[in-house]
Enzyme design. Structure first.
Site, PDB file in Angstrom:
ATOM      1  N   ASP A   1       0.952  -1.304  -0.022  1.00 21.87           N
ATOM      2  CA  ASP A   1      -0.213  -0.009   0.070  1.00 21.87           C
ATOM      3  C   ASP A   1       1.033   1.381   0.057  1.00 21.87           C
ATOM      4  O   ASP A   1       1.692   1.319   0.680  1.00 21.87           O
ATOM      5  CB  ASP A   1      -0.941   0.082   1.372  1.00 21.87           C
TER       6      ASP A   1
ATOM      7  N   CYS B   1      -8.426  -1.982  -5.094  1.00 24.80           N
ATOM      8  CA  CYS B   1      -7.429  -2.101  -4.231  1.00 24.80           C
ATOM      9  C   CYS B   1      -8.259  -1.777  -3.157  1.00 24.80           C
ATOM     10  O   CYS B   1      -9.063  -2.462  -2.772  1.00 24.80           O
ATOM     11  CB  CYS B   1      -6.199  -1.199  -4.246  1.00 24.80           C
ATOM     12  N   SER B   2      -7.706  -1.186  -2.118  1.00 27.88           N
ATOM     13  CA  SER B   2      -8.420  -1.173  -0.833  1.00 27.88           C
ATOM     14  C   SER B   2      -9.215   0.367  -0.972  1.00 27.88           C
ATOM     15  O   SER B   2     -10.441   0.411  -0.766  1.00 27.88           O
ATOM     16  CB  SER B   2      -7.461  -0.644   0.416  1.00 27.88           C
ATOM     17  N   ALA B   3      -8.682   1.645  -1.240  1.00 21.47           N
ATOM     18  CA  ALA B   3      -9.342   2.851  -1.692  1.00 21.47           C
ATOM     19  C   ALA B   3      -9.856   2.842  -2.980  1.00 21.47           C
ATOM     20  O   ALA B   3     -10.534   3.573  -3.233  1.00 21.47           O
ATOM     21  CB  ALA B   3      -8.490   3.881  -1.301  1.00 21.47           C
ATOM     22  N   GLY B   4      -9.149   2.394  -3.936  1.00 25.86           N
ATOM     23  CA  GLY B   4      -9.647   2.315  -5.333  1.00 25.86           C
ATOM     24  C   GLY B   4      -9.134   3.558  -5.933  1.00 25.86           C
ATOM     25  O   GLY B   4      -9.690   3.823  -6.975  1.00 25.86           O
ATOM     26  N   ILE B   5      -7.988   4.027  -5.579  1.00 29.84           N
ATOM     27  CA  ILE B   5      -7.146   5.098  -6.363  1.00 29.84           C
ATOM     28  C   ILE B   5      -5.765   4.893  -6.508  1.00 29.84           C
ATOM     29  O   ILE B   5      -5.477   5.481  -7.436  1.00 29.84           O
ATOM     30  CB  ILE B   5      -7.447   6.516  -5.663  1.00 29.84           C
TER      31      ILE B   5
ATOM     32  N   ARG C   1      -3.000   1.775  -6.300  1.00 37.43           N
ATOM     33  CA  ARG C   1      -2.838   0.845  -7.151  1.00 37.43           C
ATOM     34  C   ARG C   1      -3.771   0.737  -8.163  1.00 37.43           C
ATOM     35  O   ARG C   1      -3.257   0.236  -9.286  1.00 37.43           O
ATOM     36  CB  ARG C   1      -2.511  -0.398  -6.074  1.00 37.43           C
TER      37      ARG C   1
ATOM     38  N   GLN D   1      -1.662   7.702  -6.260  1.00 35.22           N
ATOM     39  CA  GLN D   1      -1.569   8.664  -4.986  1.00 35.22           C
ATOM     40  C   GLN D   1      -0.217   9.141  -4.707  1.00 35.22           C
ATOM     41  O   GLN D   1       0.072  10.277  -4.056  1.00 35.22           O
ATOM     42  CB  GLN D   1      -1.804   7.667  -3.778  1.00 35.22           C
TER      43      GLN D   1
END
Length: 359
Positions: free
Chosen positions: A256, A290-294, A296, A334
């Site tokens: 991450d 991914c986790s937040a979607g922005i 990776r 990011q």
């Protein structure tokens, strides 16, 4: 009252230049002058102020764009194409990429997302779907559940609409929403770019070990294949009497906010996606999360678009790709390290293409 102006106003400067301007120290205060009359003849502050009532129907001296308009204009127009040869032999320096990556994030203000109850379905309170491109649910569930899911349609190569859906990792209360989106959008390929936990939960286990029911959908695992760098599962999703195949690829070796140790595994994942008959045959978008979607998620989509540009045109506009992604979903890619890794990955891909590029 309006203040007269000359040249470009600060609001018209590119968004990435505002930070520099704002951080410069104020000029030293000039000592007071005794010759007040001379100061007035040169033009005091009062002399520079115009009374709006006296202007009548006169055209304004200059127009001032809002920060929002400046952001959108930059994202729609910015670009820096790199030929295949330049990408390999004269790539931008890390310092240049660090400066170039000061791209407007285009995040959504939580106060502007007027959707009751959305906060309970957001993994991160500040990472929200851009309203104009958000996915709206509404086919299989009741109206009481609402149409909200933290997901955006993302344009692909050459601006093709709805090539991808970028979304957050499902939460316990959004798993059935996720599968409804897969069904509603006729999705046949899901790319997952996060482990379930990285210190804390990043995504819930939203697919079954063998088979399970999520809302009105029955999901079954038909086949599972462990590869050195990712896992491929062949699933089926059933709603009432209709059953569809869905391919699920889990690529978990990507930390991450960081980058993989090398670009090779990511390019092999790209090849897996490109060679999937599901991706070729389906008319629905590819779901990427991914986790937040922005972070990776943005890197994966940008890499695939960049590979397609290099293959078709012999050049790639990485800055333009990222700007397009951020128009569709705020904050895509990011970190500076991810932006640099994107250039490195595409340079490696360019070197693998047949033929020798010319300078």
């Amino acid at each position: 009252m309006v203040q007269a102006c000359g040249g470009r106003s600060r609001a018209q400067l590119p968004a990435w230049s505002l930070g520099t301007a704002m951080t410069q120290p104020p000029p030293a205060k000039a000592p007071a002058k005794r010759h007040v009359r001379l100061q007035e003849r040169r033009g005091s502050n009062v002399a520079l102020v115009l009374d709006v009532r006296s202007l009548g129907a006169v055209e304004p001296i200059c127009s001032v764009n809002t920060p929002r308009e400046v952001t959108l204009h930059f994202l729609r127009t910015a670009g820096r194409p790199l030929t295949r040869w330049a990408l390999q032999h004269q790539p931008p320096s890390p310092k240049q990429l660090e400066e170039e990556f000061l791209i407007p994030s285009n995040f959504v203000n939580p106060e502007e997302l007027d959707i009751p109850g959305h906060a309970s379905k957001d993994r991160y309170k500040t990472i929200l779907p851009n309203p104009q491109s958000r996915v709206c649910l509404g086919r299989a569930q009741s109206q009481e559940d609402g149409d909200y899911i933290n997901a955006n349609y993302i344009r692909g190569y050459d601006g093709q609409e709805k090539t991808y859906i970028a979304t957050q990792g499902p939460m316990p209360n959004t798993v059935s929403d996720f599968w409804e989106m897969v069904w509603q959008e006729d999705v046949s390929l899901i790319v997952m770019l996060t482990p379930l936990r990285e210190g804390k939960e990043k995504c819930v286990h939203y697919w079954p070990t063998e088979e399970d029911t999520y809302g009105p959908f029955r999901v079954c695992v038909q086949e599972e294949k462990e590869l050195p760098e990712y896992t491929v599962r062949q699933l089926t999703i059933q709603h009432q009497d209709e059953c569809r195949p869905v391919k699920h690829i889990l690529f978990s070796a990507w930390p991450d906010h960081q980058t993989p140790e090398s670009a090779g595994p990511l390019l092999r994942l790209m090849a897996e996606v490109d060679e999937s008959p599901e991706a070729a045959a389906s008319t629905g978008p590819i779901v990427v999360h991914c986790s937040a979607g922005i972070g990776r998620t943005g890197c994966f989509i940008a890499t695939r678009i960049g590979c397609q540009q290099l293959k078709a045109r012999g050049e790639v506009d990485i800055l333009g790709i990222v700007c397009q992604l951020r128009l569709d979903r705020g904050g895509m890619i990011q970190t500076t390290e991810q932006y640099q890794f994107l250039h490195h990955t595409l340079a490696l891909y360019a070197a693998q293409l047949p033929g020798q590029p010319s300078p």
